[in-house]
Design a protein around this motif. Structure first.
Motif, PDB file in Angstrom:
ATOM      1  N   LYS A 266       0.904  -1.211   0.019  1.00  0.00           N
ATOM      2  CA  LYS A 266      -0.034  -0.068   0.015  1.00  0.00           C
ATOM      3  C   LYS A 266       0.840   1.177  -0.037  1.00  0.00           C
ATOM      4  CE  LYS A 266      -3.712   2.321   2.299  1.00  0.00           C
ATOM      5  NZ  LYS A 266      -4.518   2.380   3.603  1.00  0.00           N
ATOM      6  N   SER A 267       1.969   1.092   0.742  1.00  0.00           N
ATOM      7  CA  SER A 267       2.905   2.406   0.856  1.00  0.00           C
ATOM      8  C   SER A 267       3.637   2.608  -0.395  1.00  0.00           C
ATOM      9  CB  SER A 267       3.739   2.347   1.945  1.00  0.00           C
ATOM     10  OG  SER A 267       4.550   1.231   1.775  1.00  0.00           O
ATOM     11  N   GLU A 268       3.922   1.472  -1.304  1.00  0.00           N
ATOM     12  CA  GLU A 268       4.661   1.640  -2.431  1.00  0.00           C
ATOM     13  C   GLU A 268       3.584   2.140  -3.470  1.00  0.00           C
ATOM     14  OE1 GLU A 268       7.500   1.333  -5.019  1.00  0.00           O
ATOM     15  OE2 GLU A 268       7.740   0.866  -2.789  1.00  0.00           O
ATOM     16  N   ILE A 269       2.497   1.615  -3.505  1.00  0.00           N
ATOM     17  CA  ILE A 269       1.391   2.245  -4.339  1.00  0.00           C
ATOM     18  C   ILE A 269       1.152   3.632  -4.237  1.00  0.00           C
ATOM     19  CG2 ILE A 269      -0.899   2.052  -4.974  1.00  0.00           C
ATOM     20  CD1 ILE A 269      -0.831  -1.028  -4.766  1.00  0.00           C
ATOM     21  N   THR A 270       1.078   4.243  -3.026  1.00  0.00           N
ATOM     22  CA  THR A 270       0.951   5.520  -2.610  1.00  0.00           C
ATOM     23  C   THR A 270       1.991   6.420  -3.423  1.00  0.00           C
ATOM     24  OG1 THR A 270      -0.292   4.725  -0.721  1.00  0.00           O
ATOM     25  CG2 THR A 270       0.254   7.056  -0.775  1.00  0.00           C
ATOM     26  N   LYS A 271       3.138   5.814  -3.028  1.00  0.00           N
ATOM     27  CA  LYS A 271       4.197   6.333  -3.443  1.00  0.00           C
ATOM     28  C   LYS A 271       4.385   6.629  -5.022  1.00  0.00           C
ATOM     29  CE  LYS A 271       9.455   6.092  -3.666  1.00  0.00           C
ATOM     30  NZ  LYS A 271      10.568   5.308  -3.656  1.00  0.00           N
ATOM     31  N   ARG A 272       3.955   5.562  -5.537  1.00  0.00           N
ATOM     32  CA  ARG A 272       4.291   5.660  -6.986  1.00  0.00           C
ATOM     33  C   ARG A 272       3.088   6.475  -7.590  1.00  0.00           C
ATOM     34  NH1 ARG A 272       5.942  -0.418  -9.267  1.00  0.00           N
ATOM     35  NH2 ARG A 272       8.021  -0.342  -8.081  1.00  0.00           N
ATOM     36  N   THR A 273       2.063   6.513  -7.217  1.00  0.00           N
ATOM     37  CA  THR A 273       0.816   7.409  -7.572  1.00  0.00           C
ATOM     38  C   THR A 273       0.845   8.718  -7.137  1.00  0.00           C
ATOM     39  OG1 THR A 273      -0.580   6.640  -5.952  1.00  0.00           O
ATOM     40  CG2 THR A 273      -0.492   5.088  -7.841  1.00  0.00           C
TER      41      THR A 273
ATOM     42  N   SER B  96       3.923  13.920  -8.147  1.00  0.00           N
ATOM     43  CA  SER B  96       5.206  14.413  -8.502  1.00  0.00           C
ATOM     44  C   SER B  96       5.943  13.238  -9.102  1.00  0.00           C
ATOM     45  CB  SER B  96       6.043  14.778  -7.377  1.00  0.00           C
ATOM     46  OG  SER B  96       6.085  13.714  -6.284  1.00  0.00           O
ATOM     47  N   GLU B  97       5.501  12.198  -8.617  1.00  0.00           N
ATOM     48  CA  GLU B  97       6.456  10.861  -9.057  1.00  0.00           C
ATOM     49  C   GLU B  97       5.635  10.568 -10.584  1.00  0.00           C
ATOM     50  OE1 GLU B  97       8.744   8.306  -8.065  1.00  0.00           O
ATOM     51  OE2 GLU B  97       8.924   9.800  -6.435  1.00  0.00           O
ATOM     52  N   LEU B  98       4.404  10.846 -10.895  1.00  0.00           N
ATOM     53  CA  LEU B  98       4.087  10.405 -12.093  1.00  0.00           C
ATOM     54  C   LEU B  98       4.193  11.300 -13.206  1.00  0.00           C
ATOM     55  CD1 LEU B  98       0.310   9.500 -11.269  1.00  0.00           C
ATOM     56  CD2 LEU B  98       1.843   8.108 -12.080  1.00  0.00           C
ATOM     57  N   SER B  99       4.394  12.717 -12.806  1.00  0.00           N
ATOM     58  CA  SER B  99       5.006  13.814 -13.832  1.00  0.00           C
ATOM     59  C   SER B  99       6.442  13.433 -14.038  1.00  0.00           C
ATOM     60  CB  SER B  99       4.908  15.112 -13.161  1.00  0.00           C
ATOM     61  OG  SER B  99       5.807  15.119 -12.043  1.00  0.00           O
ATOM     62  N   LEU B 100       7.254  12.912 -13.292  1.00  0.00           N
ATOM     63  CA  LEU B 100       8.584  12.562 -13.472  1.00  0.00           C
ATOM     64  C   LEU B 100       8.629  11.411 -14.559  1.00  0.00           C
ATOM     65  CD1 LEU B 100      10.350  13.014 -10.469  1.00  0.00           C
ATOM     66  CD2 LEU B 100      10.859  14.388 -12.207  1.00  0.00           C
ATOM     67  N   LYS B 101       7.830  10.436 -14.265  1.00  0.00           N
ATOM     68  CA  LYS B 101       7.978   9.251 -15.293  1.00  0.00           C
ATOM     69  C   LYS B 101       7.409   9.438 -16.502  1.00  0.00           C
ATOM     70  CE  LYS B 101       7.771   5.867 -11.488  1.00  0.00           C
ATOM     71  NZ  LYS B 101       7.078   4.425 -11.117  1.00  0.00           N
ATOM     72  N   LEU B 102       6.115  10.388 -16.842  1.00  0.00           N
ATOM     73  CA  LEU B 102       5.655  10.668 -17.876  1.00  0.00           C
ATOM     74  C   LEU B 102       6.587  11.749 -18.654  1.00  0.00           C
ATOM     75  CD1 LEU B 102       1.792  10.830 -16.810  1.00  0.00           C
ATOM     76  CD2 LEU B 102       3.316   9.157 -17.987  1.00  0.00           C
TER      77      LEU B 102
END
Length: 106
Positions: free
Chosen positions: A72-79, A82-88
């Protein structure tokens, strides 16, 4: 033939308690007590097995709970935005800076 009934201790010490007719007379009661003892012993074994199963299940549950919290913490971190904008950003998709507009049809 009826025997003279004396005191219990006299019959016991004299060996009359273990005579054939006394043993046959007491056999149903002895079998009943043996049956109850067997049930008691089997109940104890069943209770011990259930206790061990509960302990094992509790350990598995704790492991699953830790795994759940970790995922759950990993999913929260990945979603995170800021993380999504860096990956996209690497794929050429940019984050919008304009606010969202509402389209109203009348």
């Amino acid at each position: 033939m009826k025997k003279n009934k004396g005191s219990f201790f006299k019959n016991y010490l004299g060996g009359d308690v273990f005579s054939k007719e006394t043993v046959v007379k007491q056999l149903p009661f002895v079998l009943y007590v043996v049956f109850l003892l067997m049930i008691y012993i089997s109940n104890t074994y069943i209770a011990e097995d259930m206790k061990l199963d509960i302990i094992k299940t509790t350990k598995v549950l704790e492991e699953k709970k830790v795994e759940y919290i970790s995922i759950k913490s990993e999913i929260t971190k990945r979603t995170k935005q800021s993380e999504l904008s860096l990956k996209l950003k690497n794929k050429g998709i940019k984050e919008t800076v304009e606010p969202v507009k509402k389209i109203v049809i009348r």
